[in-house]
Design a protein around this motif. Structure first.
Motif, short mmCIF file in Angstrom:
data_model
loop_
_atom_site.label_atom_id
_atom_site.label_comp_id
_atom_site.label_asym_id
_atom_site.label_seq_id
_atom_site.Cartn_x
_atom_site.Cartn_y
_atom_site.Cartn_z
N ASP A 1 -29.18 6.13 -116.64
CA ASP A 1 -27.79 5.97 -116.19
C ASP A 1 -26.93 6.20 -117.43
N THR B 1 -29.49 -3.10 -109.48
CA THR B 1 -28.63 -2.92 -108.30
C THR B 1 -28.88 -4.01 -107.26
N GLU C 1 -21.25 -5.35 -111.92
CA GLU C 1 -21.63 -3.94 -111.99
C GLU C 1 -23.05 -3.83 -112.50
N ARG D 1 -17.91 -2.30 -102.31
CA ARG D 1 -18.69 -1.49 -103.24
C ARG D 1 -17.83 -0.34 -103.71
N TRP E 1 -22.04 1.46 -108.17
CA TRP E 1 -22.82 0.28 -108.55
C TRP E 1 -21.94 -0.91 -108.92
#
Length: 209
Positions: A58, A24, A52, A181, A195
């Motif tokens: 995740d 991130t 991304e 975002r 993300w």
DNA sequence: GACGGGATTTGCT
DNA sequence: GCAAATCCCGTCC
């Protein structure tokens, strides 16, 4: 000195430790950087405008269920690229991040072409178009970026510290950017995570939402 | 402009 | 089997 030489001389390759961080964090910092692919005589380059992040815990990430034949590069130390085939037709390029053993990467979703633009248009199957219309939609999607810059699965695992494919900073592209975002695009799982990062008001960003 | 379907291969259940 | 981190082209407003 021509513009091309000026650009090349202004490039400062990102250091190895840039990539040894959370996906991130790396994702946000990749915006505005220049990605380069030297393919024979062609010097492909573009400014990264949309990315991304995918992390290990995740559901949307290829690394979620652990190492496999396809995703093993995601678990290497940050600073290599992970290229995979999507929908049986297109390649997608990712920058691997984090320490060895963690499966993290940043998908390059779009770039603003800088050099090698005519070749990019040809690689994308666009012919006999004026520069303006060739540019429209040239590299505003992950499959398009790979097609245009001639990056494919043969480059999977390539180290970004080399001279073939690398990412650099350039004083010529150091202006202030507004960063947007959102949720990630084209996934069914992990949609609650915001993300996806992009440069606002840049035309080389996916047309979604 | 919005929507819908087809192309085409791989990886995992 | 089937879903997938996509793109393109056609149809119908």
């Amino acid at each position: 000195m021509d513009q091309f030489t000026t650009l090349k001389q202004s490039l400062r390759k990102l250091p190895a430790d840039f990539y040894i961080r959370k996906a991130t964090a790396v994702a946000k910092d990749l915006l505005g950087k220049i990605i380069v692919h030297q393919a024979g005589k062609v010097f492909y380059s573009g400014m990264i405008t949309e990315v991304e992040a995918y992390r290990q815990n995740d559901e949307a990430s290829h690394s979620y269920r652990g190492i496999s034949k396809r995703n093993r590069v995601m678990f290497q130390e940050g600073g290599v690229i992970y290229v995979y085939l999507i929908y049986g037709m297109y390649d997608c390029m990712n920058v691997v991040t984090g320490c060895e053993g963690t499966g993290e990467a940043v998908l390059i979703r779009s770039i603003e072409p800088v050099t090698g633009i005519k070749q990019m248009a040809a690689n994308r199957g666009l012919k006999n178009l004026s520069m303006d219309s060739a540019l429209r939609g040239l590299t505003d999607g992950p499959g398009k970026v790979c097609q245009a810059m001639k990056v494919n699965r043969k480059h999977n695992g390539l180290n970004l510290m080399g001279e073939k494919i690398f990412i650099a900073e350039s004083g010529l592209f150091s202006g202030r950017m507004k960063i947007g975002r959102s949720e990630r695009i084209g996934i069914r799982k992990g949609t609650h995570l915001e993300w996806r990062y992009f440069i606002r008001d840049n035309q080389f960003v996916s047309k979604h939402k």
